[in-house]
Design an enzyme around this catalytic site. Structure first.
Site, PDB file in Angstrom:
ATOM      1  N   ASP A 167       0.822  -1.216   0.000  1.00  0.00           N
ATOM      2  CA  ASP A 167       0.000   0.000   0.000  1.00  0.00           C
ATOM      3  C   ASP A 167       0.849   1.256   0.000  1.00  0.00           C
ATOM      4  O   ASP A 167       0.639   2.170   0.791  1.00  0.00           O
ATOM      5  CB  ASP A 167      -0.953  -0.010   1.213  1.00  0.00           C
ATOM      6  N   ASP A 196      -1.704  -2.501  -4.015  1.00  0.00           N
ATOM      7  CA  ASP A 196      -1.986  -1.063  -3.931  1.00  0.00           C
ATOM      8  C   ASP A 196      -0.710  -0.270  -4.198  1.00  0.00           C
ATOM      9  O   ASP A 196       0.052   0.054  -3.289  1.00  0.00           O
ATOM     10  CB  ASP A 196      -2.618  -0.656  -2.595  1.00  0.00           C
ATOM     11  N   TYR A 199      -2.125   4.474  -6.165  1.00  0.00           N
ATOM     12  CA  TYR A 199      -3.282   5.254  -5.712  1.00  0.00           C
ATOM     13  C   TYR A 199      -3.667   6.349  -6.706  1.00  0.00           C
ATOM     14  O   TYR A 199      -4.240   7.367  -6.325  1.00  0.00           O
ATOM     15  CB  TYR A 199      -3.077   5.826  -4.297  1.00  0.00           C
ATOM     16  N   HIS A 318      -3.768  -9.451  -1.026  1.00  0.00           N
ATOM     17  CA  HIS A 318      -3.967  -8.058  -0.616  1.00  0.00           C
ATOM     18  C   HIS A 318      -4.829  -7.930   0.644  1.00  0.00           C
ATOM     19  O   HIS A 318      -4.423  -7.302   1.613  1.00  0.00           O
ATOM     20  CB  HIS A 318      -4.550  -7.229  -1.764  1.00  0.00           C
ATOM     21  N   HIS A 328     -11.523  -2.279   7.133  1.00  0.00           N
ATOM     22  CA  HIS A 328     -11.536  -3.464   6.274  1.00  0.00           C
ATOM     23  C   HIS A 328     -11.730  -4.753   7.080  1.00  0.00           C
ATOM     24  O   HIS A 328     -11.311  -5.827   6.661  1.00  0.00           O
ATOM     25  CB  HIS A 328     -10.252  -3.560   5.447  1.00  0.00           C
ATOM     26  N   HIS A 357      -4.097  -0.049   6.591  1.00  0.00           N
ATOM     27  CA  HIS A 357      -2.922   0.830   6.664  1.00  0.00           C
ATOM     28  C   HIS A 357      -2.365   0.902   8.079  1.00  0.00           C
ATOM     29  O   HIS A 357      -2.396   1.940   8.754  1.00  0.00           O
ATOM     30  CB  HIS A 357      -3.272   2.222   6.125  1.00  0.00           C
TER      31      HIS A 357
HETATM   32 FE   LIG Z   1      -6.190  -1.880  -0.392  1.00  0.00          FE
END
Ligand SMILES: [Fe+2]
Ligand SMILES: *[C@@H]1O[C@H](CO)[C@@H](O)[C@H](O)[C@H]1NC(C)=O
Ligand SMILES: *[C@@H]1O[C@H](CO)[C@@H](O)[C@H](O)[C@H]1NC(C)=O
Ligand SMILES: *[C@@H]1O[C@H](CO)[C@@H](O)[C@H](O)[C@H]1NC(C)=O
Ligand SMILES: *[C@@H]1O[C@H](CO)[C@@H](O)[C@H](O)[C@H]1NC(C)=O
Ligand SMILES: *[C@@H]1O[C@H](CO)[C@@H](O)[C@H](O)[C@H]1NC(C)=O
Ligand SMILES: *[C@@H]1O[C@H](CO)[C@@H](O)[C@H](O)[C@H]1NC(C)=O
Length: 471
Positions: A167, A196, A199, A318, A328, A357
């Site tokens: 990410d 990721d 972005y 992921h 999430h 994150h």
């Molecule tokens: Fe993601």
């Protein structure tokens, strides 16, 4: 190094607690570092890290990834802007004057009103193991040179060090993460990237110029060592409102994987062997239910792993299966239900995921006893189960995920909402040393670390070897 604005956003609040939060609940430790949830700004397009290389048709966004099953091939990719130019790669062994060459292919794509540059992919093959190679791209116009070291021969006795990043994005924090990876005294030889990337989809119309800037930003690492790609939700780029209905279009044009070598039918799930490791990459955003191509491929894949040849079995995906952050939460649950019994049966050593994150490491647990009626729905300690690491803390513009579920579940050994990266230093077929580094620390500081014992050759309980859990 880091913009003063970013620095001021990062607030350390050292809670003056006599007891760690861990002593107040059932689980492992929740780090005492509590950071302000601040969105990190993306670096502006005129930043040093995004500089366009000088010269007519100069190759940019140079990146490499493993190009076959065993590490004897490398896919070299780059972008030219002014004209297609040559897709040829010249390469040679360090110290040799015998230049070899390989020809690749060029493609371009459109996304709404964006038109990409000329994207080149060229696979160079028959590399000698453990050898430094130089390579050149941009043949005929502006030539740029890079180098890499090929991996050792696949086998149990080759030590190998992987970096772990997820990410990443292209904020000031992303740049700090990459710098910490580069400056880490434990030198990663290849990056396992858990999805990721750029972005770019956070910009109006998914402004694909941010895919280009990301490619220029990470070139300083990925032109010199392969990054092994996993696809994340920010690669989907599905925007029917502007007529973009083909998922993963920018990602799949720009980032190739050696999926055919492992008999996969999609670039989003595949496996490679690298030194002592067998790495299976799964796709959280492609169908994985029973009878789907990914399911059938994975079912056939696990029995192929020969732990005498590759003692370490690592899976990348992921969306994490075990994650105690509220962000999430449970998004990986349906895939876990489908595949976890295989992970335990085949004794996967480690699973790395991103998406959330923050950083989290679990105990060895499984949750495969449950059926719809028996009520056995709590994860239990399981010495055949993998350790699950969530390493989605690369530092993208969306900021930190700092809202944890309370109390900390028992399966969670250590968790902290900070940006950082990790390394997995495989020593031999029984031992690997794992360490997580947070961006606020000096380069050598390990904020979480653990000796990992191989599940096939040395299935000893390692939960007590963590230095940080008791810190
Ligand atoms: Fe993601
Ligand atoms: C990114 O990090 C590199 C290496 O630390 C530094 O030289 C560069 O100035 C940084 N760029 C930005 C925009 O922060
Ligand atoms: C694409 O369209 C947007 C508005 O819809 C505009 O702001 C942007 O400048 C356009 N980009 C190009 C390359 O034409
Ligand atoms: C892929 O399939 C072919 C044909 O069935 C087989 O010969 C080959 O060994 C397979 N390769 C791998 C890596 O499984
Ligand atoms: C597993 O790998 C070892 C070492 O490369 C080899 O000797 C053995 O034959 C392989 N086993 C199978 C079942 O292929
Ligand atoms: C943290 O997550 C819980 C559960 O989803 C939610 O109720 C709460 O509002 C969240 N707190 C913050 C500060 O976001
Ligand atoms: C494997 O590595 C560990 C850690 O460095 C070491 O303690 C152990 O002796 C090694 N095993 C063998 C067989 O060399």
């Amino acid at each position: 190094m880091v913009g003063p604005n970013t620095r001021s956003l990062i607030v350390f609040v050292a809670l003056i607690l006599v007891f760690n939060i861990a002593t107040l609940c059932n689980g492992g430790s929740t780090s005492r570092y509590v950071r302000k949830l601040a969105k990190g700004d993306d670096m502006p397009l005129d930043s040093d890290v995004f500089r366009v290389p000088r010269g007519y048709n100069a190759p940019q966004q140079v990146h490499i990834t493993q190009g076959d099953l065993e590490g004897k091939a490398m896919i070299v990719s780059w972008v030219t802007i002014d004209e297609p130019g040559s897709s040829k790669v010249l390469y040679w062994i360090d110290g040799s004057d015998q230049k070899l060459s390989a020809n690749g292919k060029v493609n371009k794509y459109k996304f709404y009103n964006y038109t990409s540059g000329f994207i080149h992919h060229c696979t160079i093959r028959r590399l000698k193991p453990n050898t430094k190679y130089h390579y050149e791209v941009g043949i005929g116009h502006t030539v740029r040179s890079f180098w890499f070291i090929s991996p050792p021969e696949v086998g149990p006795d080759a030590p190998y060090t992987f970096g772990l990043i997820g990410d990443l994005g292209q904020s000031y924090d992303s740049n700090k993460t990459l710098t910490h990876y580069e400056q880490n005294p434990t030198k990663g030889q290849a990056v396992l990237f858990v999805g990721d990337l750029s972005y770019a989809d956070q910009y109006p119309n998914h402004d694909n110029a941010r895919w280009d800037s990301w490619g220029r930003f990470v070139e300083r690492s990925v032109a010199y060592q392969p990054w092994i790609w996993t696809v994340g939700n920010h690669e989907i780029d599905f925007v029917p409102e502007i007529g973009e209905t083909k998922p993963f279009k920018p990602y799949s044009n720009r980032y190739h994987t050696p999926y055919k070598a492992s008999n996969s039918t999609s670039p989003f799930w595949y496996s490679i062997k690298r030194g002592p490791a067998y790495i299976i990459v799964l796709a959280s955003y492609s169908a994985y239910g029973k009878y789907t191509p990914q399911f059938k491929w994975l079912e056939a894949e696990f029995p192929k792993v020969n732990r005498t040849e590759t003692p370490w079995l690592i899976v990348l995906m992921h969306a994490p299966w075990y994650n105690s952050n509220t962000y999430h939460y449970m998004e990986g649950e349906t895939m876990r239900v489908m595949y976890e019994p295989w992970f335990v049966k085949y004794k996967v050593d480690m699973v790395f995921a991103g998406h959330v994150h923050a950083y989290e490491r679990t105990e060895r647990v499984s949750n495969i006893a449950y059926n719809v009626v028996n009520g056995l729905c709590t994860p239990v300690k399981d010495s055949s189960a993998p350790i699950y690491i969530t390493i989605g803390d690369g530092g993208n513009l969306e900021g930190l995920a700092n809202n944890m579920t309370m109390p900390q579940p028992e399966y969670s050994a250590f968790r902290e909402a900070s940006f950082g990266h990790a390394t997995l230093d495989i020593k031999n077929k029984t031992h690997a040393y794992y360490a997580w580094h947070r961006n606020q620390d000096e380069f050598s500081v390990e904020a979480d670390n653990l000796w990992i014992f191989n599940r096939y050759w040395n299935p000893v309980d390692e939960s007590s070897t963590s230095a940080s859990a008791s810190a």
